[in-house]
Design a protein around this motif. Structure first.
Motif, PDB file in Angstrom:
ATOM      1  N   ARG A 108      38.100  37.294  11.615  1.00  0.00           N
ATOM      2  CA  ARG A 108      38.377  35.940  11.167  1.00  0.00           C
ATOM      3  C   ARG A 108      39.806  35.892  10.637  1.00  0.00           C
ATOM      4  NH1 ARG A 108      35.765  34.931   6.758  1.00  0.00           N
ATOM      5  NH2 ARG A 108      35.877  32.656   6.917  1.00  0.00           N
ATOM      6  N   VAL A 109      40.612  34.949  11.193  1.00  0.00           N
ATOM      7  CA  VAL A 109      42.021  34.881  10.836  1.00  0.00           C
ATOM      8  C   VAL A 109      42.454  33.436  10.628  1.00  0.00           C
ATOM      9  CG1 VAL A 109      42.573  36.984  12.137  1.00  0.00           C
ATOM     10  CG2 VAL A 109      42.762  34.749  13.260  1.00  0.00           C
ATOM     11  N   THR A 110      43.595  33.277   9.997  1.00  0.00           N
ATOM     12  CA  THR A 110      44.280  31.987   9.960  1.00  0.00           C
ATOM     13  C   THR A 110      45.429  32.052  10.962  1.00  0.00           C
ATOM     14  OG1 THR A 110      45.726  32.730   8.156  1.00  0.00           O
ATOM     15  CG2 THR A 110      43.682  31.588   7.549  1.00  0.00           C
ATOM     16  N   TRP A 111      45.778  30.900  11.535  1.00  0.00           N
ATOM     17  CA  TRP A 111      46.778  30.848  12.593  1.00  0.00           C
ATOM     18  C   TRP A 111      47.972  30.015  12.155  1.00  0.00           C
ATOM     19  CZ3 TRP A 111      45.832  33.717  16.946  1.00  0.00           C
ATOM     20  CH2 TRP A 111      44.503  34.113  17.175  1.00  0.00           C
ATOM     21  N   SER A 112      49.155  30.386  12.654  1.00  0.00           N
ATOM     22  CA  SER A 112      50.355  29.596  12.380  1.00  0.00           C
ATOM     23  C   SER A 112      51.330  29.741  13.544  1.00  0.00           C
ATOM     24  CB  SER A 112      51.026  30.037  11.080  1.00  0.00           C
ATOM     25  OG  SER A 112      51.444  31.392  11.161  1.00  0.00           O
ATOM     26  N   SER A 113      52.231  28.761  13.663  1.00  0.00           N
ATOM     27  CA  SER A 113      53.253  28.763  14.705  1.00  0.00           C
ATOM     28  C   SER A 113      54.627  28.730  14.055  1.00  0.00           C
ATOM     29  CB  SER A 113      53.086  27.561  15.630  1.00  0.00           C
ATOM     30  OG  SER A 113      54.185  27.439  16.516  1.00  0.00           O
ATOM     31  N   SER A 114      55.558  29.507  14.596  1.00  0.00           N
ATOM     32  CA  SER A 114      56.917  29.509  14.053  1.00  0.00           C
ATOM     33  C   SER A 114      57.636  28.200  14.356  1.00  0.00           C
ATOM     34  CB  SER A 114      57.708  30.690  14.619  1.00  0.00           C
ATOM     35  OG  SER A 114      57.861  30.553  16.031  1.00  0.00           O
ATOM     36  N   ASP A 115      57.170  27.454  15.364  1.00  0.00           N
ATOM     37  CA  ASP A 115      57.767  26.157  15.700  1.00  0.00           C
ATOM     38  C   ASP A 115      56.691  25.266  16.315  1.00  0.00           C
ATOM     39  OD1 ASP A 115      59.240  23.972  16.520  1.00  0.00           O
ATOM     40  OD2 ASP A 115      60.923  25.166  17.237  1.00  0.00           O
ATOM     41  N   GLU A 153      56.520  21.527  24.066  1.00  0.00           N
ATOM     42  CA  GLU A 153      57.919  21.300  24.384  1.00  0.00           C
ATOM     43  C   GLU A 153      58.532  22.582  24.940  1.00  0.00           C
ATOM     44  OE1 GLU A 153      60.938  19.151  25.161  1.00  0.00           O
ATOM     45  OE2 GLU A 153      59.480  18.165  23.855  1.00  0.00           O
ATOM     46  N   TRP A 154      59.517  22.435  25.789  1.00  0.00           N
ATOM     47  CA  TRP A 154      60.194  23.564  26.389  1.00  0.00           C
ATOM     48  C   TRP A 154      60.875  24.420  25.306  1.00  0.00           C
ATOM     49  CZ3 TRP A 154      65.074  23.027  29.958  1.00  0.00           C
ATOM     50  CH2 TRP A 154      65.308  24.252  30.607  1.00  0.00           C
ATOM     51  N   GLY A 155      60.651  25.749  25.354  1.00  0.00           N
ATOM     52  CA  GLY A 155      61.247  26.652  24.372  1.00  0.00           C
ATOM     53  C   GLY A 155      60.356  27.857  24.144  1.00  0.00           C
ATOM     54  N   GLU A 156      60.564  28.521  23.027  1.00  0.00           N
ATOM     55  CA  GLU A 156      59.737  29.675  22.689  1.00  0.00           C
ATOM     56  C   GLU A 156      59.436  29.692  21.201  1.00  0.00           C
ATOM     57  OE1 GLU A 156      62.533  33.482  22.035  1.00  0.00           O
ATOM     58  OE2 GLU A 156      62.622  32.697  24.087  1.00  0.00           O
ATOM     59  N   CYS A 157      58.304  30.274  20.850  1.00  0.00           N
ATOM     60  CA  CYS A 157      57.907  30.388  19.450  1.00  0.00           C
ATOM     61  C   CYS A 157      56.950  31.554  19.304  1.00  0.00           C
ATOM     62  CB  CYS A 157      57.281  29.090  18.936  1.00  0.00           C
ATOM     63  SG  CYS A 157      55.695  28.703  19.698  1.00  0.00           S
ATOM     64  N   VAL A 158      56.645  31.884  18.071  1.00  0.00           N
ATOM     65  CA  VAL A 158      55.752  33.004  17.778  1.00  0.00           C
ATOM     66  C   VAL A 158      54.483  32.474  17.117  1.00  0.00           C
ATOM     67  CG1 VAL A 158      55.446  35.145  16.477  1.00  0.00           C
ATOM     68  CG2 VAL A 158      57.667  34.609  17.518  1.00  0.00           C
ATOM     69  N   ILE A 159      53.338  32.839  17.691  1.00  0.00           N
ATOM     70  CA  ILE A 159      52.043  32.515  17.092  1.00  0.00           C
ATOM     71  C   ILE A 159      51.584  33.722  16.275  1.00  0.00           C
ATOM     72  CG2 ILE A 159      49.653  31.861  17.526  1.00  0.00           C
ATOM     73  CD1 ILE A 159      51.714  29.733  18.303  1.00  0.00           C
ATOM     74  N   THR A 160      51.255  33.475  15.011  1.00  0.00           N
ATOM     75  CA  THR A 160      50.878  34.564  14.100  1.00  0.00           C
ATOM     76  C   THR A 160      49.435  34.402  13.641  1.00  0.00           C
ATOM     77  OG1 THR A 160      53.151  34.814  13.299  1.00  0.00           O
ATOM     78  CG2 THR A 160      51.394  35.706  11.911  1.00  0.00           C
ATOM     79  N   ILE A 167      55.286  33.195  22.609  1.00  0.00           N
ATOM     80  CA  ILE A 167      54.959  32.171  23.607  1.00  0.00           C
ATOM     81  C   ILE A 167      56.242  31.614  24.228  1.00  0.00           C
ATOM     82  CG2 ILE A 167      53.898  29.925  23.996  1.00  0.00           C
ATOM     83  CD1 ILE A 167      51.832  32.027  23.428  1.00  0.00           C
ATOM     84  N   TYR A 168      56.309  31.656  25.552  1.00  0.00           N
ATOM     85  CA  TYR A 168      57.404  31.014  26.286  1.00  0.00           C
ATOM     86  C   TYR A 168      56.847  29.739  26.918  1.00  0.00           C
ATOM     87  CZ  TYR A 168      59.472  35.708  26.039  1.00  0.00           C
ATOM     88  OH  TYR A 168      59.968  36.912  25.612  1.00  0.00           O
TER      89      TYR A 168
END
Length: 220
Positions: A141-148, A163-170, A185-186
């Protein structure tokens, strides 16, 4: 436990002085040791200092204890019983008294992993991620977050490409905030019908779209 002791001293009597050797044998009950906690889990990089108690307690003066690990690469331990987690796995910490008695503690070093370390998506796509606890392999069981969140947001482990770009899901474990894992994520432009991508919005898919993608990659 048996201790043998020999003492040399003086004996006085009948007007003479001479050396006399005395031998003594002492029988001592063994001193046991108990370690607290007897088992525990922690994340890589965390540390915990063990506590211990001698038994019987009134013989603890003069009793000492030393520590060792069955695998220092997983869990290391210093002279004071401080255990440091090195990598995922299980190790046994042994406390040994100067009487030869021992006690053990089982240490499990845990980690968190996602089923994907990175993923490529198109705008409008969805992707489901799952977090697993190591070494048990149990779903965590975790909590989720996105860098963008403007590029990709995540809800309950489902990633939505916006949206076009990249970010990190934690992912962060609820029971142990030191346990985290990331997925890069790309997000590419929305995939057009027929498999092409009109990246520059010209209405057609041609070499200009390829150049647009190459320029984006070089810039990032």
């Amino acid at each position: 436990m048996t201790l043998n002791c020999t003492v040399t001293g003086f004996r006085l009597g009948y007007g003479e002085t001479r050396n006399q050797t005395y031998s003594y044998t002492f029988s001592c009950a063994p001193v046991d040791v108990t370690v607290y906690p007897s088992e525990f889990a922690m994340a890589v990089g965390q540390s915990q200092t063990l506590q211990w108690q001698f038994s019987p307690s009134n013989t603890q003066y003069g009793a000492t204890v030393s520590f060792s690990s069955s695998d220092n690469s997983i869990a290391d331990v210093d002279l004071n019983g401080k255990v440091i987690a090195k990598k995922v796995g299980t190790a046994t910490i042994t406390a040994t008294t100067n009487y030869g008695t021992t006690a053990t503690c089982e240490v499990t070093v845990v980690g968190l992993t996602l089923d994907k370390a990175e993923a490529e998506m198109h705008v409008g796509d969805q992707l489901r991620l799952a977090a697993t606890l190591l070494p048990s392999g149990e779903t965590q069981r975790v909590t989720w977050s996105s860098s963008d969140p403007a590029i990709a947001r995540v809800v309950g482990g489902t990633v939505y490409a916006l949206e076009w770009g990249e970010c990190v899901i934690t992912a962060k474990a609820i029971d142990n905030s030191a346990l985290t894992s990331n997925c890069l994520i790309y997000v590419l432009p929305e995939q057009q019908q027929g498999g092409g991508c009109d990246v520059n919005g010209s209405g057609i898919v041609d070499v200009d779209d390829v150049n647009e993608v190459i320029n984006y990659i070089l810039a990032h």
